[in-house]
Write a protein that holds these residues in place. Structure first.
Motif, PDB file in Angstrom:
ATOM      1  N   ILE A  87       0.876  -1.088   0.038  1.00 41.21           N
ATOM      2  CA  ILE A  87      -0.019  -0.011   0.082  1.00 41.21           C
ATOM      3  C   ILE A  87       0.868   1.279   0.033  1.00 41.21           C
ATOM      4  O   ILE A  87       1.704   1.516   0.823  1.00 41.21           O
ATOM      5  CB  ILE A  87      -0.998   0.083   1.285  1.00 41.21           C
ATOM      6  CG1 ILE A  87      -1.896  -1.034   1.404  1.00 41.21           C
ATOM      7  CG2 ILE A  87      -1.868   1.244   1.360  1.00 41.21           C
ATOM      8  CD1 ILE A  87      -2.960  -1.122   2.410  1.00 41.21           C
ATOM      9  N   GLN A  88       0.816   1.986  -1.024  1.00 35.93           N
ATOM     10  CA  GLN A  88       1.464   3.325  -1.214  1.00 35.93           C
ATOM     11  C   GLN A  88       0.495   4.349  -0.890  1.00 35.93           C
ATOM     12  O   GLN A  88      -0.640   4.387  -1.660  1.00 35.93           O
ATOM     13  CB  GLN A  88       2.182   3.519  -2.455  1.00 35.93           C
ATOM     14  CG  GLN A  88       2.773   4.636  -2.834  1.00 35.93           C
ATOM     15  CD  GLN A  88       3.361   4.423  -4.159  1.00 35.93           C
ATOM     16  OE1 GLN A  88       4.471   4.030  -4.492  1.00 35.93           O
ATOM     17  NE2 GLN A  88       2.738   4.763  -5.414  1.00 35.93           N
ATOM     18  N   SER A  89       0.568   5.274  -0.366  1.00 36.81           N
ATOM     19  CA  SER A  89      -0.057   6.622  -0.244  1.00 36.81           C
ATOM     20  C   SER A  89       0.825   7.795  -0.215  1.00 36.81           C
ATOM     21  O   SER A  89       2.057   7.811  -0.441  1.00 36.81           O
ATOM     22  CB  SER A  89      -1.090   6.590   0.906  1.00 36.81           C
ATOM     23  OG  SER A  89      -2.108   7.600   0.752  1.00 36.81           O
ATOM     24  N   LYS A  90       0.092   9.087  -0.443  1.00 28.16           N
ATOM     25  CA  LYS A  90       0.925  10.342  -0.523  1.00 28.16           C
ATOM     26  C   LYS A  90       0.385  11.469   0.356  1.00 28.16           C
ATOM     27  O   LYS A  90      -0.944  11.365   0.980  1.00 28.16           O
ATOM     28  CB  LYS A  90       0.819  10.871  -1.895  1.00 28.16           C
ATOM     29  CG  LYS A  90       0.781   9.854  -3.087  1.00 28.16           C
ATOM     30  CD  LYS A  90       0.840  10.515  -4.561  1.00 28.16           C
ATOM     31  CE  LYS A  90       0.349   9.289  -5.554  1.00 28.16           C
ATOM     32  NZ  LYS A  90      -1.138   8.775  -5.539  1.00 28.16           N
ATOM     33  N   CYS A  91       1.012  12.308   0.619  1.00 28.08           N
ATOM     34  CA  CYS A  91       0.810  13.635   1.513  1.00 28.08           C
ATOM     35  C   CYS A  91       1.339  14.749   0.851  1.00 28.08           C
ATOM     36  O   CYS A  91       2.232  14.697  -0.132  1.00 28.08           O
ATOM     37  CB  CYS A  91       0.941  13.278   2.853  1.00 28.08           C
ATOM     38  SG  CYS A  91       2.901  13.333   3.272  1.00 28.08           S
ATOM     39  N   GLY A  92       1.079  15.924   1.374  1.00 29.45           N
ATOM     40  CA  GLY A  92       1.666  17.130   0.765  1.00 29.45           C
ATOM     41  C   GLY A  92       0.836  18.127  -0.041  1.00 29.45           C
ATOM     42  O   GLY A  92       1.266  19.185  -0.319  1.00 29.45           O
ATOM     43  N   ILE A  93      -0.376  17.748  -0.189  1.00 32.85           N
ATOM     44  CA  ILE A  93      -1.258  18.811  -1.110  1.00 32.85           C
ATOM     45  C   ILE A  93      -2.604  19.118   0.186  1.00 32.85           C
ATOM     46  O   ILE A  93      -2.991  17.825   0.514  1.00 32.85           O
ATOM     47  CB  ILE A  93      -1.990  18.031  -2.337  1.00 32.85           C
ATOM     48  CG1 ILE A  93      -0.826  17.803  -3.266  1.00 32.85           C
ATOM     49  CG2 ILE A  93      -3.074  18.930  -2.855  1.00 32.85           C
ATOM     50  CD1 ILE A  93      -1.327  17.089  -4.677  1.00 32.85           C
ATOM     51  N   GLN A  94      -2.913  20.227  -0.050  1.00 36.81           N
ATOM     52  CA  GLN A  94      -4.099  20.722   0.877  1.00 36.81           C
ATOM     53  C   GLN A  94      -5.120  21.281   0.092  1.00 36.81           C
ATOM     54  O   GLN A  94      -4.771  22.098  -1.039  1.00 36.81           O
ATOM     55  CB  GLN A  94      -3.571  21.753   1.953  1.00 36.81           C
ATOM     56  CG  GLN A  94      -2.951  21.069   3.012  1.00 36.81           C
ATOM     57  CD  GLN A  94      -2.383  22.248   3.990  1.00 36.81           C
ATOM     58  OE1 GLN A  94      -1.657  23.098   3.941  1.00 36.81           O
ATOM     59  NE2 GLN A  94      -2.893  22.149   5.222  1.00 36.81           N
ATOM     60  N   LEU A  95      -6.055  20.625  -0.144  1.00 37.02           N
ATOM     61  CA  LEU A  95      -7.136  21.016  -0.953  1.00 37.02           C
ATOM     62  C   LEU A  95      -7.692  22.561  -0.613  1.00 37.02           C
ATOM     63  O   LEU A  95      -7.710  22.891   0.461  1.00 37.02           O
ATOM     64  CB  LEU A  95      -8.339  19.936  -1.131  1.00 37.02           C
ATOM     65  CG  LEU A  95      -7.778  18.601  -1.557  1.00 37.02           C
ATOM     66  CD1 LEU A  95      -9.391  17.631  -1.316  1.00 37.02           C
ATOM     67  CD2 LEU A  95      -7.574  18.737  -3.106  1.00 37.02           C
ATOM     68  N   GLY A  96      -8.096  23.192  -1.784  1.00 37.34           N
ATOM     69  CA  GLY A  96      -8.858  24.518  -1.207  1.00 37.34           C
ATOM     70  C   GLY A  96      -9.696  24.339  -0.372  1.00 37.34           C
ATOM     71  O   GLY A  96     -10.664  23.389  -0.496  1.00 37.34           O
ATOM     72  N   GLU A  97     -10.019  25.255   0.529  1.00 36.71           N
ATOM     73  CA  GLU A  97     -11.137  25.273   1.464  1.00 36.71           C
ATOM     74  C   GLU A  97     -11.381  26.727   1.723  1.00 36.71           C
ATOM     75  O   GLU A  97     -10.563  27.324   2.132  1.00 36.71           O
ATOM     76  CB  GLU A  97     -11.031  24.557   2.699  1.00 36.71           C
ATOM     77  CG  GLU A  97      -9.736  25.097   3.572  1.00 36.71           C
ATOM     78  CD  GLU A  97      -9.113  23.709   4.143  1.00 36.71           C
ATOM     79  OE1 GLU A  97      -9.965  23.131   4.751  1.00 36.71           O
ATOM     80  OE2 GLU A  97      -7.862  23.530   4.045  1.00 36.71           O
ATOM     81  N   GLY A  98     -13.027  27.135   1.498  1.00 36.74           N
ATOM     82  CA  GLY A  98     -13.225  28.663   1.822  1.00 36.74           C
ATOM     83  C   GLY A  98     -12.492  29.646   0.947  1.00 36.74           C
ATOM     84  O   GLY A  98     -12.266  29.181  -0.153  1.00 36.74           O
ATOM     85  N   ASP A  99     -11.935  30.360   1.670  1.00 40.36           N
ATOM     86  CA  ASP A  99     -11.105  31.515   0.768  1.00 40.36           C
ATOM     87  C   ASP A  99      -9.657  30.902   0.496  1.00 40.36           C
ATOM     88  O   ASP A  99      -9.040  31.619  -0.227  1.00 40.36           O
ATOM     89  CB  ASP A  99     -10.756  32.751   1.428  1.00 40.36           C
ATOM     90  CG  ASP A  99     -12.190  33.324   1.943  1.00 40.36           C
ATOM     91  OD1 ASP A  99     -13.024  33.178   0.881  1.00 40.36           O
ATOM     92  OD2 ASP A  99     -12.494  34.155   2.762  1.00 40.36           O
ATOM     93  N   LEU A 100      -9.229  29.657   1.145  1.00 42.96           N
ATOM     94  CA  LEU A 100      -7.833  29.260   1.008  1.00 42.96           C
ATOM     95  C   LEU A 100      -7.754  28.517  -0.388  1.00 42.96           C
ATOM     96  O   LEU A 100      -8.810  27.526  -0.687  1.00 42.96           O
ATOM     97  CB  LEU A 100      -7.362  28.355   1.963  1.00 42.96           C
ATOM     98  CG  LEU A 100      -6.895  28.965   3.188  1.00 42.96           C
ATOM     99  CD1 LEU A 100      -6.806  28.111   4.289  1.00 42.96           C
ATOM    100  CD2 LEU A 100      -5.607  29.667   2.923  1.00 42.96           C
ATOM    101  N   PRO A 101      -6.753  28.675  -1.284  1.00 42.89           N
ATOM    102  CA  PRO A 101      -6.626  28.020  -2.379  1.00 42.89           C
ATOM    103  C   PRO A 101      -6.023  26.574  -2.058  1.00 42.89           C
ATOM    104  O   PRO A 101      -5.599  26.388  -1.095  1.00 42.89           O
ATOM    105  CB  PRO A 101      -5.874  28.826  -3.327  1.00 42.89           C
ATOM    106  CG  PRO A 101      -4.989  29.719  -2.324  1.00 42.89           C
ATOM    107  CD  PRO A 101      -5.876  29.799  -1.134  1.00 42.89           C
ATOM    108  N   GLY A 102      -6.105  25.720  -3.258  1.00 41.64           N
ATOM    109  CA  GLY A 102      -5.065  24.521  -2.948  1.00 41.64           C
ATOM    110  C   GLY A 102      -3.660  24.952  -2.801  1.00 41.64           C
ATOM    111  O   GLY A 102      -3.359  25.833  -3.457  1.00 41.64           O
ATOM    112  N   ARG A 103      -3.081  24.197  -2.060  1.00 42.45           N
ATOM    113  CA  ARG A 103      -1.722  24.441  -1.584  1.00 42.45           C
ATOM    114  C   ARG A 103      -0.882  23.365  -1.450  1.00 42.45           C
ATOM    115  O   ARG A 103      -1.602  22.340  -1.269  1.00 42.45           O
ATOM    116  CB  ARG A 103      -1.509  25.691  -0.664  1.00 42.45           C
ATOM    117  CG  ARG A 103      -2.396  25.117   0.498  1.00 42.45           C
ATOM    118  CD  ARG A 103      -2.838  26.449   1.307  1.00 42.45           C
ATOM    119  NE  ARG A 103      -3.515  25.855   2.760  1.00 42.45           N
ATOM    120  CZ  ARG A 103      -4.801  25.398   2.630  1.00 42.45           C
ATOM    121  NH1 ARG A 103      -5.454  24.944   1.614  1.00 42.45           N
ATOM    122  NH2 ARG A 103      -5.174  25.224   3.803  1.00 42.45           N
TER     123      ARG A 103
END
Ligand code: NAP
Length: 326
Positions: A87-103
């Protein structure tokens, strides 16, 4: 010459294909997953196992966490499975929420928090492989190193890797991180040819249009970093999807793929994936179909790669490029 894929050399996996679990769990909305989504994921996993796929690719963000949750349900129903698969997974992306863009976020705190989320949703104690999903321009390699050391010593992650990174980005991180990266996952397919074009376009005007980091393929091959291809089926462009609005050379390539498949008594999927797997880097395609029949249609890919000739490989490449080589 018998070649061994880098993941096998490291003893991680010898699965020539991996199943991408991005579609599991329904849409990228706030709706919870349903029992029907669990059944669909079970059927996809069974189809994958039936053709020898033992590696599964996830990310914390896929369908906003539902993909991992649904996979967790599949594992719950088949507890024997965990030790048979990678099982491989990933991290490091935060999806946009409210006024915050994806980052992007490679801070120590975010990485540690993300992995706890991966494990909780999947209902498992460890990830075989953790990838940093997309390069974060604010990265501090020492911070990533501290997070990785903690994840390793606590047994939460066995191996580390990256996705969508250049050789210099990998080298920059590796200065601080003692474990050598096992994986780099990039978009590569008959429809996304930069990984080949950058080789043939050195010193050519056409090279200015190629967007692939110089020397990346060579670096990963030298360092035994497994190159994984995302979107390897080109979302079905060459294997039966309706492409009447695509450029002529794409339509012609689809016809060529389908003719080759008929001549070789195999599927178009096996030709499309076989083309990628013919490459000497021993690329591992991460197939993203969740349709059990389409998963099974990929079964012959490795054999087709072994049967493919150099002339067939170039014929497909040049056709899909839409222009002759320099
Ligand atoms: N690292 C990254 O940045 C990154 C980015 C994107 C994806 N990924 C990973 O790569 C995996 C694969 O990506 P992908 O899903 O974009 O790649 P793909 O394998 O090229 O395409 C699969 C998609 O195409 C559809 N499809 C395939 N053949 C078709 C046909 N003949 N007719 C109609 N539809 C067809 C599938 O639908 P059906 O399900 O109906 O077959 C599915 O939606 C993902 O699951 C994920 O694990 C990673």
């Amino acid at each position: 010459m018998t070649k061994v894929m880098p993941l096998a050399k490291r003893g991680i996996s010898n699965s020539r294909l991996a199943l991408g679990c991005m579609p599991f769990g329904g849409g990228w909305d706030a709706e919870p997953f349903t029992e029907q989504h669990v059944k669909e994921a079970e059927a996809a996993v069974e189809a994958a196992l039936s053709i020898g796929i033992t590696m599964f690719d996830h990310a914390d963000i896929y369908t906003k966490g539902k993909a991992e949750q649904v996979f967790g349900r599949v594992l719950q129903a088949r507890p024997d499975l965990r030790e048979q698969i990678v099982i491989q997974s990933k991290c490091g992306i935060q999806l946009g929420e409210g006024d915050l863009p994806g980052r992007f976020n490679f801070s120590k705190e975010h990485i540690l928090h993300s992995v706890d989320g991966n494990l909780e949703r999947l209902g498992i104690d460890y990830l075989d492989v953790l990838l940093l999903h997309r390069p974060d321009p604010l990265v501090e390699p020492e911070e990533v190193a501290e997070a990785f050391a903690k994840l390793k010593s606590s047994g939460k992650v066995r191996y580390f890797g990256v996705s969508n990174m250049s050789a210099s980005q990998i080298k920059f991180l590796q200065q601080a991180i003692p474990d050598s990266f096992a994986v780099n996952q990039l978009e590569m397919s008959l429809n996304h040819l930069h990984f080949v074009d950058h080789v043939v376009h050195v010193n050519q005007q056409a090279g200015t249009e190629v967007n692939f980091a110089e020397g990346l393929m060579e670096y990963c091959r030298t360092e035994d970093i497994q190159l994984q291809a995302w979107s390897p089926l080109a979302q079905g462009k060459f294997s039966g999807r309706d492409i009447k609005d695509e450029p002529k050379h794409i339509q012609q390539t689809a016809q060529l793929v389908q003719q080759m498949a008929a001549d070789k008594e195999t599927t178009a999927e096996a030709i499309v994936l076989g083309w990628l797997m013919y490459h000497p880097a021993m690329i591992q395609p991460i197939i993203g179909t969740s349709n059990p029949e389409r998963i099974k249609a990929c079964a012959d890919a490795e054999r087709q790669a072994s049967l493919m000739t150099r002339d067939e490989w170039y014929t497909l490449y040049v056709s899909a490029r839409g222009t002759l080589l320099p």
